[in-house]
Design a protein around this motif. Structure first.
Motif, PDB file in Angstrom:
ATOM      1  N   HIS A  30       4.139 -22.315 -46.806  1.00 41.57           N
ATOM      2  CA  HIS A  30       4.276 -20.869 -46.603  1.00 41.57           C
ATOM      3  C   HIS A  30       5.760 -20.475 -46.564  1.00 41.57           C
ATOM      4  CE1 HIS A  30       0.130 -19.463 -45.907  1.00 41.57           C
ATOM      5  NE2 HIS A  30      -0.084 -20.686 -45.452  1.00 41.57           N
ATOM      6  N   GLN A  32       8.293 -21.795 -45.176  1.00 39.05           N
ATOM      7  CA  GLN A  32       9.031 -21.984 -43.936  1.00 39.05           C
ATOM      8  C   GLN A  32       9.957 -23.197 -44.067  1.00 39.05           C
ATOM      9  OE1 GLN A  32       8.515 -19.771 -40.967  1.00 39.05           O
ATOM     10  NE2 GLN A  32       7.869 -18.767 -42.861  1.00 39.05           N
ATOM     11  N   ASN A 246      -2.691 -19.234 -38.554  1.00 39.80           N
ATOM     12  CA  ASN A 246      -2.935 -18.750 -37.195  1.00 39.80           C
ATOM     13  C   ASN A 246      -1.624 -18.683 -36.406  1.00 39.80           C
ATOM     14  OD1 ASN A 246      -4.094 -18.037 -34.754  1.00 39.80           O
ATOM     15  ND2 ASN A 246      -5.181 -19.964 -34.441  1.00 39.80           N
ATOM     16  N   ASP A 249       1.003 -16.065 -37.826  1.00 42.91           N
ATOM     17  CA  ASP A 249       0.624 -14.704 -37.465  1.00 42.91           C
ATOM     18  C   ASP A 249       1.008 -14.410 -36.014  1.00 42.91           C
ATOM     19  OD1 ASP A 249      -0.412 -12.270 -38.299  1.00 42.91           O
ATOM     20  OD2 ASP A 249      -2.411 -12.695 -37.519  1.00 42.91           O
ATOM     21  N   TYR A 250       0.873 -15.417 -35.175  1.00 43.22           N
ATOM     22  CA  TYR A 250       1.236 -15.294 -33.759  1.00 43.22           C
ATOM     23  C   TYR A 250       2.750 -15.191 -33.594  1.00 43.22           C
ATOM     24  CZ  TYR A 250       2.096 -17.007 -28.978  1.00 43.22           C
ATOM     25  OH  TYR A 250       2.554 -17.170 -27.695  1.00 43.22           O
ATOM     26  N   TRP A 251       3.497 -16.063 -34.270  1.00 41.82           N
ATOM     27  CA  TRP A 251       4.951 -16.082 -34.134  1.00 41.82           C
ATOM     28  C   TRP A 251       5.628 -14.882 -34.782  1.00 41.82           C
ATOM     29  CZ3 TRP A 251       4.830 -21.828 -35.976  1.00 41.82           C
ATOM     30  CH2 TRP A 251       4.561 -22.668 -34.887  1.00 41.82           C
ATOM     31  N   GLN A 252       5.174 -14.505 -35.960  1.00 39.81           N
ATOM     32  CA  GLN A 252       5.873 -13.482 -36.734  1.00 39.81           C
ATOM     33  C   GLN A 252       5.394 -12.066 -36.448  1.00 39.81           C
ATOM     34  OE1 GLN A 252       5.430 -14.703 -40.831  1.00 39.81           O
ATOM     35  NE2 GLN A 252       6.911 -16.366 -40.652  1.00 39.81           N
ATOM     36  N   ASN A 253       4.108 -11.925 -36.151  1.00 36.33           N
ATOM     37  CA  ASN A 253       3.533 -10.586 -35.992  1.00 36.33           C
ATOM     38  C   ASN A 253       3.096 -10.272 -34.565  1.00 36.33           C
ATOM     39  OD1 ASN A 253       3.778 -10.256 -38.830  1.00 36.33           O
ATOM     40  ND2 ASN A 253       1.830 -11.327 -39.120  1.00 36.33           N
ATOM     41  N   GLY A 254       3.183 -11.276 -33.687  1.00 42.31           N
ATOM     42  CA  GLY A 254       2.766 -11.046 -32.309  1.00 42.31           C
ATOM     43  C   GLY A 254       1.266 -10.927 -32.143  1.00 42.31           C
ATOM     44  N   SER A 255       0.510 -11.384 -33.142  1.00 44.67           N
ATOM     45  CA  SER A 255      -0.946 -11.315 -33.065  1.00 44.67           C
ATOM     46  C   SER A 255      -1.477 -12.329 -32.058  1.00 44.67           C
ATOM     47  CB  SER A 255      -1.563 -11.589 -34.434  1.00 44.67           C
ATOM     48  OG  SER A 255      -1.090 -10.667 -35.397  1.00 44.67           O
TER      49      SER A 255
END
Length: 266
Positions: A30, A32, A246, A249-255
């Motif tokens: 992705h 990174q 998963n 999305d948590y690290w970059q978007n705060g989801s």
């Protein structure tokens, strides 16, 4: 901002190293920039990424003891992941570090000079709760606990969580516990779900999704010096790709992290 993730469990055989290598490969896919740190004197991560620990002139041992710069020790892997390797010399680092002030911060200090070069750093902690694991937890922003879906899998989890709590109080108040990652999971049995339900209830520990299935491809990949994401497709590779999405999305978007419900089986 660079994310530093420690993968820790003092119980061996829980697919900890497989998780570090496979998750790193999935994150690299992705786009990174990923650095993995092998803190295990056995050098399993180093070997599984195509480097023979016995043939390396320097490793994380020299970095922790101050005898080498981290930039001079980093090595490339065939899959585009950068590795801070380990050798058996690391077994002696525990004794050397114990005699030094600020011993828990050695890895954090070393990583500070290269953090800007990477998006994600993943630390493979050894199967113990000694000084090396404390270094990993002190350097990390968050910790993930691979958990084997078998009887007595919870043994040691309470001790690990107490160690994490102590690190949060003393050396790293910013450390967050992401949760447990089910590994060696067999969806055909109720036993795996019962183990996860027990751990979730006993420790109020989130169980991350998706569970990582048991597959022979993990052993085959490690023996070949590549990750499970190389070569033919497998359920294990697919699960680690979903885990990477998963976490990103948590690290970059705060989801919110997607979690697994043992009762629902999903």
């Amino acid at each position: 901002m660079t994310t530093v993730l420690a993968v820790a469990n003092q119980k061996g055989g829980v697919a900890k190293t497989t998780t570090v290598a496979s998750l790193a490969a999935a994150l690299h896919a992705h786009d990174q920039r990923v650095l993995v740190v092998d803190l295990d004197p056995q050098g399993c991560l180093t070997f599984s990424l195509g480097h023979n620990p016995d043939k390396l002139e320097s490793s994380v041992h020299e970095v922790l003891t101050g005898d080498a710069s981290i930039a001079d020790v980093l090595v490339e892997t065939d899959e585009g992941i950068v590795l801070l390797p380990a050798t058996i010399d690391l077994a002696g680092a525990e004794a050397l570090l114990l005699m030094r002030a600020g011993r828990e911060y050695a890895l954090k200090r070393a990583l500070s000079s290269v953090l800007d070069d990477f998006d994600v750093v993943i630390i493979d902690c050894p199967p113990s709760l000694g000084v090396l694991t404390l270094n990993g937890l002190t350097a990390a922003h968050s910790v993930l606990v691979p958990l084997q879906c078998e009887t007595l899998a919870h043994r040691g989890v309470g001790q690990l969580l107490r160690t994490v709590s102590e690190v949060q109080q003393i050396t790293n108040p910013e450390l967050t516990l992401l949760g447990a990652l089910p590994t060696l999971f067999d969806a055909r049995t109720t036993h795996s779900r019962d183990v996860l339900s027990d751990v979730s209830d006993r420790y109020a520990l989130p169980v991350l999704a998706p569970p990582i299935p048991r597959t022979v491809r993990f052993a085959e990949a490690s023996a070949s010096g590549v990750t499970v994401l190389s070569g033919r497709k497998s359920k294990g590779a697919h699960a680690y790709r979903d885990l990477a999405i998963n976490l990103l999305d948590y690290w970059q978007n705060g989801s919110a992290l997607q979690t697994y419900s043992p009762e629902a089986g999903s």
